[in-house]
Each structure stands twice: as C-alpha cells, then as structure tokens.
Design an enzyme around this catalytic site. Sequence first.
Site, mmCIF file in Angstrom:
data_model
loop_
_atom_site.group_PDB
_atom_site.id
_atom_site.type_symbol
_atom_site.label_atom_id
_atom_site.label_comp_id
_atom_site.label_asym_id
_atom_site.label_seq_id
_atom_site.Cartn_x
_atom_site.Cartn_y
_atom_site.Cartn_z
ATOM 1 C CD GLU A 270 -3.338 0.372 2.031
ATOM 2 O OE1 GLU A 270 -4.324 -0.418 1.880
ATOM 3 O OE2 GLU A 270 -3.063 0.612 3.208
ATOM 4 C CG HIS A 291 7.679 -29.964 0.682
ATOM 5 N ND1 HIS A 291 8.194 -31.052 0.377
ATOM 6 C CD2 HIS A 291 8.233 -29.129 1.739
ATOM 7 C CE1 HIS A 291 9.418 -31.287 0.923
ATOM 8 N NE2 HIS A 291 9.471 -30.189 1.712
ATOM 9 C CE LYS A 405 -12.261 2.281 1.177
ATOM 10 N NZ LYS A 405 -11.597 3.239 1.978
HETATM 11 O O1 PA5 Z 1 -3.269 1.510 5.859
HETATM 12 C C1 PA5 Z 1 -4.317 1.836 5.678
HETATM 13 O O2 PA5 Z 1 -4.635 3.237 5.716
HETATM 14 C C2 PA5 Z 1 -5.578 1.271 5.176
HETATM 15 O O3 PA5 Z 1 -5.364 -0.268 5.108
HETATM 16 C C3 PA5 Z 1 -6.715 1.265 6.393
HETATM 17 O O4 PA5 Z 1 -6.423 0.769 7.884
HETATM 18 C C4 PA5 Z 1 -8.060 0.440 6.185
HETATM 19 O O5 PA5 Z 1 -8.585 0.947 4.902
HETATM 20 C C5 PA5 Z 1 -9.129 0.628 6.986
HETATM 21 O O6 PA5 Z 1 -9.518 1.928 7.156
HETATM 22 P P1 PA5 Z 1 -10.229 2.568 8.428
HETATM 23 O O7 PA5 Z 1 -9.419 2.331 9.734
HETATM 24 O O8 PA5 Z 1 -10.392 4.000 8.123
HETATM 25 O O9 PA5 Z 1 -11.550 1.690 8.481
#
Ligand code: PA5
Length: 419
Positions: A270, A291, A405
């Site tokens: 990310e 394996h 989303k």
């Molecule tokens: O690293 C990040 O920002 C994301 O993985 C969020 O943690 C994830 O999308 C969850 O978001 P939120 O905590 O706003 O529900």
Amino acid sequence: MIDVKWELGVKAKSDDFEALVAEARGYVARAQQADFGAWVDLPLKYDKDEFERIQRAAERINQDSDYLVCVGIGGSYLGHRAVIEALGGERGRTKILYAGNSLSARGLEKVLAELEGHDFSINVISKSGTTTEPAVAFRILKRRLLEQYGETAAKQRIYATTDAGRGALHDEAVAMGYERFVVPDDIGGRYSVLTAVGLLAIATAGYDIAALLDGAEEERMSLISDGGKAAEYAALRNMLLRQGFNVEVLANFEPQFGYFNEWWKQLFGESEGKDGKGIFPASVIYSTDLHSMGQYMQEGRRELFETFVELAEEYDGVRVPAEPENLDGLNYLEGKSLDYICKKANAATREAHLAGDVPVIEVIMPRLDEQAMGALIYFFEMSCALSAYLLGVNPFNQPGVEAYKKRMFELLEKPGFEA
Ligand code: PA5
C-alpha cells in the site's frame, strides 16, 4: 536491535548500493516531518494516559469476556493480529476473534456461532469510521451484544478506536458513551499497530505492551540519525528493483508469522504500489511452502529476491528421541532439537535459492518476545518509508484503495453515489 545481512549472487550487481544508502539516509528527516509521519517518534511520544486506560480496559475485558471481537480491516487489524499470532497466541482468559475484514456472510456467521453461550466484548477499530466492511460487521455484532446484555451493559462492552473528533464511529461512540481510544490524525492505518489500534488487542491477549513500545523505541534510537540498517535494506530493495528483480518474497520458517507476512505485504504494497511503480510483495511460510512454492523459487522466472525474517536465538524445545531400531533412518538426528534442524533447513534454503540466482536478504531479530517484535515492526516501518522515497512515491497515502469503494457504493446505491 534488528540486523540485516545479504548475499546477491552472481546475477545481481551492487554498483549503486552506497549511493542509494546515502540517499535513503537523507529521507529519515523527510519521513519524520511528513504528513502522517508521527509514527516515527511515536515510541517516545505516545499518549501515556491513554496507554494506562488501554491497560485497564484489557484487564477488564479479561475479567468479563471469553472473547474480544476485533472489528477492523487493513491497517486497523493486521498489525495486532500479526503480533499476537507471532508471539504464540492468546495467553489469558480472553480469546481474540476477528470480524469486519471481509464481507463474507459465512465468516461472520462463524464468529457469531463461536460467541454462542460466551461472554464477549467488541473493539471496533476504524480511523475513518466509515469503512463499509467493519461498519456492517459492527452493526450485526452490536445487535447480538444488545440482545445478550441489554443496552446499558452492552455499551460497557464496546471499545471504539477511531478518530479523535470526526467520523460516524466517533459520533456514535460519543452519543452512546462507548469507551474511546484514538487513532492519531497524523498516523496512517498501516503504520498504526503501536497506537491504540493494536495495543488494546495485544494487551488483552496477555502481552506486555510496554515492552513492545520499548523495543520500538530502542530500534528508533538506532535508526533515527541516519536510517541505520533500515536504510541499507531500503537501498538493497531499490537497487535490485532497478536490475529487474521486481518481486520481493518475505520468507519465514515460523508458521506463527503468517499474519506478520500479511501485515508486511500491506505495509509495502500500500505504501509503494502507486504511480505504476513498486516491488510486488509476496510471502511464503517454510518448510510448508518449500513443498509448494519451492520449485518456483528455485527455478521459475528470475525476477525474485527473497527476504528471510530470522530468529537468532536457539529455541531449546522438542528434540528427536532415541529409537534403537532406527527403522526410519533418523538416528543421525537423535537428541537434536527441532529448532536446530529448522535452522539448518533455513540455511540450506538460502544457499539453494542463491545458487538459483535469487538474491537473498536476511532480517534478523534477536529472539521472539514483545521487545523484539516492537523493534521488528519499527524496522520495517522505517525501511518502507525510506524505500518508498527512493522509489519516488509518497509512502503515506493510498489513493488507489478508493476506486473499488466508489464502484461498490454505486452498485449498492448508497445515497450520493447513484449511477
Ligand atoms: O493503511 C490504511 O490506511 C488502510 O489499510 C486502512 O487501515 C483500512 O482501509 C481501514 O481504514 P479505516 O481504519 O479507516 O476503517
């Protein structure tokens, strides 16, 4: 402190290494001053009053709950699940269940079935407070809590970890009087495991969260001036990428590290996967995957490098017993610990893959405890930030996560998103 070693083999060159390390070292201050860079000094500057409240809440949950259901997704759950499982799972009365990290009806029904006849509490974790997956799961679990305990007692079993001042979860928590913990404004989800996001579940599972933060602080001290070993690891990754090694496989010989691998993949994927760039983060658990994926690692497309997370300490656990008949031919291992055999398998795998033109990096933690886990988390967080800067991307945003989303909201006809 975390150590890093590497062997590149004959196919990779180390020409740019020193220049890249020097460049990475210069990015520590940039990370520290960045929007969403507060994780850099967090192990020193965390909210001590909130820390005490977390400890007290964890004790209370252990007194009144067989289960704590952690409702969250991505950075709001992977970190604490990684730590708890890597350290060996829950130690106290309260077991942790996870929900809201998928939209699987079967998955949530399994959690509800597991809760049947048990006392439980909920830690709902969402920085934005609006993420659909945890929000839906929370509504369903909250209903069960209300049916089981009635409104007043149910409210006392809900712990909301969210933004300090905004979002639907924040507003509900204030209106309903849930105990609240804060996801700091200036720390993104995947860098938040050492905040209340991770600490409540980890403390509830019976682990020493002060030691976790101490380990992170010790590592911070070793990296903060010039990036230390994190700058070297970041430079190695980018140097290899420039030579066409565009997949990094995190390898571990400890199955307990399965969710640590998942946390690491989110952290790097990310943070770096944007603008058409990024090393693809993959992971394996050995010997299991020797394996299955072992063949590919040894002889598949040569675009991989492999990073082994290793434990320096010897684990004096179960040993191979004597068996005079030696029908299984294993007497040459008699009296040896399983950990000794595992470490030999680890070394053999590194050597074999290196001979198969897979550059090999070792990230070595001294032992397996809270302090070392804190150090390992901090090491990878810092490495990831420096590596993303070397790559030329912002380590702290995730614009691509919004695309699905928006489409999902259109398909669900969420008000404001109608096609
Ligand atoms: O690293 C990040 O920002 C994301 O993985 C969020 O943690 C994830 O999308 C969850 O978001 P939120 O905590 O706003 O529900």
